[in-house]
Motif scaffolding. Sequence first.
Motif, PDB file in Angstrom:
ATOM      1  N   THR A 183      -4.150 -11.355  -7.254  1.00  0.00           N
ATOM      2  CA  THR A 183      -4.581 -12.739  -7.129  1.00  0.00           C
ATOM      3  C   THR A 183      -4.203 -13.297  -5.760  1.00  0.00           C
ATOM      4  N   ILE A 184      -5.194 -13.842  -5.075  1.00  0.00           N
ATOM      5  CA  ILE A 184      -4.957 -14.524  -3.801  1.00  0.00           C
ATOM      6  C   ILE A 184      -4.383 -15.896  -4.142  1.00  0.00           C
ATOM      7  N   SER A 185      -3.187 -16.159  -3.667  1.00  0.00           N
ATOM      8  CA  SER A 185      -2.478 -17.378  -4.047  1.00  0.00           C
ATOM      9  C   SER A 185      -3.177 -18.656  -3.590  1.00  0.00           C
ATOM     10  N   ASN A 186      -3.747 -18.647  -2.395  1.00  0.00           N
ATOM     11  CA  ASN A 186      -4.372 -19.858  -1.858  1.00  0.00           C
ATOM     12  C   ASN A 186      -5.671 -19.476  -1.144  1.00  0.00           C
ATOM     13  N   LEU A 187      -6.783 -19.611  -1.831  1.00  0.00           N
ATOM     14  CA  LEU A 187      -8.071 -19.191  -1.277  1.00  0.00           C
ATOM     15  C   LEU A 187      -8.429 -19.918   0.019  1.00  0.00           C
ATOM     16  N   ARG A 188      -8.183 -21.208   0.088  1.00  0.00           N
ATOM     17  CA  ARG A 188      -8.553 -21.970   1.287  1.00  0.00           C
ATOM     18  C   ARG A 188      -7.876 -21.437   2.540  1.00  0.00           C
ATOM     19  N   ARG A 189      -6.644 -21.055   2.422  1.00  0.00           N
ATOM     20  CA  ARG A 189      -5.885 -20.623   3.602  1.00  0.00           C
ATOM     21  C   ARG A 189      -6.355 -19.302   4.183  1.00  0.00           C
ATOM     22  N   VAL A 190      -6.994 -18.451   3.374  1.00  0.00           N
ATOM     23  CA  VAL A 190      -7.453 -17.155   3.874  1.00  0.00           C
ATOM     24  C   VAL A 190      -8.381 -17.343   5.069  1.00  0.00           C
ATOM     25  N   LYS A 191      -9.273 -18.323   4.979  1.00  0.00           N
ATOM     26  CA  LYS A 191     -10.266 -18.534   6.032  1.00  0.00           C
ATOM     27  C   LYS A 191      -9.803 -19.495   7.122  1.00  0.00           C
ATOM     28  N   THR A 192      -8.734 -20.226   6.889  1.00  0.00           N
ATOM     29  CA  THR A 192      -8.315 -21.238   7.871  1.00  0.00           C
ATOM     30  C   THR A 192      -7.012 -20.901   8.585  1.00  0.00           C
ATOM     31  N   ASP A 193      -6.246 -19.962   8.045  1.00  0.00           N
ATOM     32  CA  ASP A 193      -4.936 -19.639   8.607  1.00  0.00           C
ATOM     33  C   ASP A 193      -4.859 -18.128   8.857  1.00  0.00           C
ATOM     34  N   PRO A 194      -5.041 -17.702  10.119  1.00  0.00           N
ATOM     35  CA  PRO A 194      -5.049 -16.264  10.428  1.00  0.00           C
ATOM     36  C   PRO A 194      -3.774 -15.540  10.004  1.00  0.00           C
ATOM     37  N   ASP A 195      -2.630 -16.188  10.127  1.00  0.00           N
ATOM     38  CA  ASP A 195      -1.376 -15.552   9.707  1.00  0.00           C
ATOM     39  C   ASP A 195      -1.350 -15.331   8.200  1.00  0.00           C
ATOM     40  N   TYR A 196      -1.816 -16.314   7.466  1.00  0.00           N
ATOM     41  CA  TYR A 196      -1.883 -16.189   6.008  1.00  0.00           C
ATOM     42  C   TYR A 196      -2.813 -15.047   5.616  1.00  0.00           C
ATOM     43  N   CYS A 197      -3.977 -14.979   6.264  1.00  0.00           N
ATOM     44  CA  CYS A 197      -4.928 -13.904   6.001  1.00  0.00           C
ATOM     45  C   CYS A 197      -4.290 -12.545   6.286  1.00  0.00           C
ATOM     46  N   GLN A 198      -3.555 -12.460   7.378  1.00  0.00           N
ATOM     47  CA  GLN A 198      -2.871 -11.216   7.731  1.00  0.00           C
ATOM     48  C   GLN A 198      -1.872 -10.819   6.647  1.00  0.00           C
ATOM     49  N   HIS A 199      -1.123 -11.785   6.142  1.00  0.00           N
ATOM     50  CA  HIS A 199      -0.155 -11.501   5.077  1.00  0.00           C
ATOM     51  C   HIS A 199      -0.868 -11.041   3.802  1.00  0.00           C
ATOM     52  N   CYS A 200      -2.017 -11.643   3.508  1.00  0.00           N
ATOM     53  CA  CYS A 200      -2.804 -11.199   2.346  1.00  0.00           C
ATOM     54  C   CYS A 200      -3.270  -9.758   2.527  1.00  0.00           C
ATOM     55  N   ALA A 201      -3.765  -9.450   3.714  1.00  0.00           N
ATOM     56  CA  ALA A 201      -4.255  -8.098   4.005  1.00  0.00           C
ATOM     57  C   ALA A 201      -3.129  -7.079   3.870  1.00  0.00           C
ATOM     58  N   GLU A 202      -1.987  -7.374   4.454  1.00  0.00           N
ATOM     59  CA  GLU A 202      -0.853  -6.463   4.374  1.00  0.00           C
ATOM     60  C   GLU A 202      -0.376  -6.298   2.934  1.00  0.00           C
ATOM     61  N   GLY A 203      -0.366  -7.403   2.188  1.00  0.00           N
ATOM     62  CA  GLY A 203       0.046  -7.338   0.790  1.00  0.00           C
ATOM     63  C   GLY A 203      -0.888  -6.473  -0.036  1.00  0.00           C
ATOM     64  N   LEU A 204      -2.187  -6.612   0.191  1.00  0.00           N
ATOM     65  CA  LEU A 204      -3.151  -5.797  -0.533  1.00  0.00           C
ATOM     66  C   LEU A 204      -2.997  -4.320  -0.181  1.00  0.00           C
ATOM     67  N   ALA A 205      -2.811  -4.028   1.099  1.00  0.00           N
ATOM     68  CA  ALA A 205      -2.618  -2.635   1.523  1.00  0.00           C
ATOM     69  C   ALA A 205      -1.362  -2.045   0.872  1.00  0.00           C
ATOM     70  N   GLU A 206      -0.285  -2.805   0.828  1.00  0.00           N
ATOM     71  CA  GLU A 206       0.947  -2.322   0.197  1.00  0.00           C
ATOM     72  C   GLU A 206       0.733  -2.032  -1.289  1.00  0.00           C
ATOM     73  N   ILE A 207      -0.007  -2.904  -1.956  1.00  0.00           N
ATOM     74  CA  ILE A 207      -0.283  -2.695  -3.378  1.00  0.00           C
ATOM     75  C   ILE A 207      -1.049  -1.393  -3.575  1.00  0.00           C
ATOM     76  N   ILE A 208      -2.059  -1.167  -2.763  1.00  0.00           N
ATOM     77  CA  ILE A 208      -2.868   0.043  -2.909  1.00  0.00           C
ATOM     78  C   ILE A 208      -2.021   1.281  -2.630  1.00  0.00           C
ATOM     79  N   LEU A 209      -1.187   1.215  -1.617  1.00  0.00           N
ATOM     80  CA  LEU A 209      -0.333   2.365  -1.295  1.00  0.00           C
ATOM     81  C   LEU A 209       0.693   2.646  -2.390  1.00  0.00           C
ATOM     82  N   ASP A 210       1.131   1.612  -3.106  1.00  0.00           N
ATOM     83  CA  ASP A 210       2.144   1.751  -4.155  1.00  0.00           C
ATOM     84  C   ASP A 210       1.549   1.710  -5.559  1.00  0.00           C
ATOM     85  N   LEU A 211       0.252   1.871  -5.679  1.00  0.00           N
ATOM     86  CA  LEU A 211      -0.433   1.646  -6.948  1.00  0.00           C
ATOM     87  C   LEU A 211       0.121   2.477  -8.101  1.00  0.00           C
TER      88      LEU A 211
END
Length: 134
Positions: free
Chosen positions: A93-121
């Motif tokens: 679950t993306i915690s804050n949908l609005r921030r993904v498109k408006t905050d590049p740092d937030y988007c980066q953290h989402c991307a890294e979090g998703l990658a970590e989840i997939i690697l540790d699945l």
Amino acid sequence: MQFILSDHNCEGQAQVIFNRLRHQGYTALASMELLLFRDVGLHHNADDEKVWMFCQEQGYILLTGNRTTTDGNESLERTIRRLIKRDSLPVVTISNLRRVKTDPDYCQHCAEGLAEIILDLALLRGVPRLYIPS
């Protein structure tokens, strides 16, 4: 290859996150691909149980913008609680949908979090829900 199915309510955000993942080489490293409802034949207003069961049957991770519990017994949260098994795949679950498109740092953290989840699945099966960023 791990497929991630974007919930209909966050397709734009999922695409932004995946663009970031591709640009940084995470999709090759973690071997993942984004799918949308139309790619897999799901209707945009498919109910939560149908979507969750479809993902479990196909081995897809569901990426959502937080389907709520306002649907009562039909909600994603209640569906998960009722049907989860030891080897079930988590919902991401993306915690804050609005921030993904408006905050590049937030988007980066989402991307890294998703990658970590997939690697540790393998370690995360049976976990009902994970939030990005964590």
